[in-house]
Design an enzyme around this catalytic site. Structure first.
Site, PDB file in Angstrom:
ATOM      1  N   LYS A 157       0.757  -1.440   0.524  1.00  0.00           N
ATOM      2  CA  LYS A 157      -0.030  -0.488  -0.058  1.00  0.00           C
ATOM      3  C   LYS A 157       0.780   1.266   0.137  1.00  0.00           C
ATOM      4  O   LYS A 157       0.039   2.509  -0.573  1.00  0.00           O
ATOM      5  CB  LYS A 157      -1.076   0.007   1.182  1.00  0.00           C
TER       6      LYS A 157
ATOM      7  N   GLN B 218      -4.491  -1.181  10.105  1.00  0.00           N
ATOM      8  CA  GLN B 218      -4.413  -2.506   9.136  1.00  0.00           C
ATOM      9  C   GLN B 218      -4.941  -4.117   9.982  1.00  0.00           C
ATOM     10  O   GLN B 218      -4.490  -4.204  11.245  1.00  0.00           O
ATOM     11  CB  GLN B 218      -2.756  -3.296   8.632  1.00  0.00           C
TER      12      GLN B 218
ATOM     13  N   ASP C 245     -11.442   2.847   3.958  1.00  0.00           N
ATOM     14  CA  ASP C 245     -11.482   1.098   3.846  1.00  0.00           C
ATOM     15  C   ASP C 245     -13.465   0.963   3.439  1.00  0.00           C
ATOM     16  O   ASP C 245     -13.782   0.013   3.540  1.00  0.00           O
ATOM     17  CB  ASP C 245     -11.156   0.191   5.358  1.00  0.00           C
TER      18      ASP C 245
END
Ligand code: NAP
Length: 298
Positions: free
Chosen positions: A53, A97, A120
Site C-alpha cells: 500500500k 491494517q 476502507d
C-alpha cells in the site's frame, strides 16, 4: 469455447494510471491526497500488505504517513494516534491494517476513525450510507469486483448474480452495491452461504457468479451455465511440493474446468487481488477531493 480471462493486473494498472494523472492535476491546485497507515505488530502477511500500500501511494504521488507500532501498544495509545490523524488536514484517509493483535478492540478502533476518512469503508456510518444509496466510501474489494465487471463490458442492469459468501467485507457489501438503483447496480442478487440448501441451483441460474467463500473448488463446472461470467474473490493456499514456498494460491473456483464454460473469468492470482489496493487509492483521492470541496463520484 474457452473464456476470455479478465486481467485484473491490467485493469488495476489502467485505474492507477488514471489516478496518477488525477493526483498530478490536484497537486497543481495545491491539493496532495494523504493516507495514514497504521500497522500494529509484525505479522508477515500484514507487513507485506502494508508495504504494498505504501509503495502504491509513492507511485501515485499520494503522501503516506506510515506508522509501525509494537504489538503491545495499549488501546488508548492506538486510539490517540487515530484521533491525531482524524485532526490532521494532511491525512485524507486512515488505514488500520487488520487483524489487530489479540488484546486490542478492533470494533472500537474502527469506530474511532472519522467516517470522512474511512477509506476502507468499514465504519457503520459509511456502511449505512451505502445501504441507503447515499454517497459513501465503498469497501475496496467489492468495489474492485464491480469495476472489473464494468471495465470488462459486463452489463449489470437486469443481470442475475449469485454471490457465494456473506461476510461483512465481501459478500454483504457486494450484494448491497449490486442492488442499488444506479449504474454500478440494478442487478438481481442472490446471496448464498453455508446454510444455503442447494447452492448449485442458484449458481446455475446466474449470469454472473461471484465466489467469496474462502474454500477451493466451491464452484465447479457443473454448477454454472454456458456463457456465465465468473469472478473469483477467494485466495486459498494449497500444498504444492513443486513450488519453492511449498504451496500455491488458488481461488474458490475450479478455474481450469469452469473457464471452458464461462464467457469471462478472473484468475487467481491476478484477478480481484490487484484491484483492492487500487480502490483504496481511489477512495483516498476521492476523500482529498471532498475535503477540498470538489465534486466526487462516491
Ligand atoms: P469469510 O469471512 O470466511 O466468509 C466466507 C463466506 O463464505 C461465509 O459467508 C460462508 O458462509 C461462505 N461459505 C464458505 N464455504 C461455503 C460453501 N461451501 N458454500 C457456500 N458458502 C460458503 O471470508 P471473506 O473474508 O469474505 O473472504 C472470502 C475469500 O475472499 C477468502 O479466500 C479471502 O482470502 C478472499 N479475499 C480476497 C480479497 C482480495 O483482495 N483478493 C479480499 C478479501 C477477501 P457462512 O456465513 O454460512 O459461514
Amino acid at each position: 469455447m474457452a473464456a476470455q480471462i479478465i486481467d485484473g493486473k491490467q485493469v488495476a494498472a489502467d485505474m492507477r494510471a488514471e489516478l496518477k494523472d488525477e493526483v498530478a492535476k490536484l497537486k497543481e491546485q495545491g491539493i496532495v491526497p494523504g493516507l495514514g497507515v497504521i500497522l500494529v505488530g509484525d505479522d508477515p502477511a500484514s507487513r507485506s500488505y502494508v508495504t504494498a500500500k505504501e509503495r502504491t501511494c509513492e507511485d501515485l504521488g499520494i503522501y503516506s504517513d506510515d506508522n509501525r507500532l509494537a504489538a503491545d501498544i495499549s488501546q488508548e495509545e492506538l486510539l490517540a494516534l487515530i484521533d491525531k490523524m482524524n485532526n490532521d488536514p494532511k491525512i485524507n484517509g486512515i488505514l488500520v491494517q487488520l487483524p489487530l493483535p489479540k488484546g486490542l478492540n478492533e470494533g472500537e478502533v474502527l469506530l474511532k476513525i472519522d467516517p470522512d476518512k474511512d477509506v476502507d469503508g468499514f465504519h457503520p456510518t459509511n456502511v449505512g450510507k451505502m445501504v441507503v444509496g447515499e454517497k459513501a466510501f465503498l469497501p475496496c474489494t467489492p468495489h474492485g469486483v464491480i469495476q472489473l465487471l464494468l471495465r470488462s463490458g459486463v452489463k449489470l442492469e437486469g443481470a442475475e448474480v449469485a454471490i457465494v459468501g456473506r461476510s461483512n467485507i465481501v459478500g454483504k457489501p457486494l450484494a448491497n452495491m449490486l442492488i442499488q438503483k444506479n449504474p454500478k447496480g440494478n442487478a438481481t442478487v442472490t446471496v448464498c452461504h453455508t446454510r444455503t440448501k442447494d447452492l448449485a441451483a442458484h449458481t446455475k441460474r446466474a449470469d454472473i457468479v461471484i465466489a467469496a467463500a474462502g474454500r477451493p473448488n466451491t464452484v465447479t463446472a457443473d454448477m454454472v451455465k454456458d456463457g456465465v461470467v465468473v469472478i473469483d474473490v477467494g485466495v486459498n493456499r494449497v500444498d504444492d511440493a513443486t513450488k519453492k514456498k511449498g504451496y500455491r494460491l488458488v481461488g474458490d473456483v475450479d478455474f481450469e474446468a469452469v473457464k471452458e464454460k464461462a464467457s469471462l473469468i478472473t484468475p487467481v492470482p491476478g484477478g480481484v487481488g490487484p484491484m483492492t489496493i487500487t480502490m483504496l487509492m481511489y477512495n483516498t483521492v476521492e476523500s482529498a477531493k471532498r475535503a477540498a470541496g470538489i465534486a466526487v463520484e462516491t
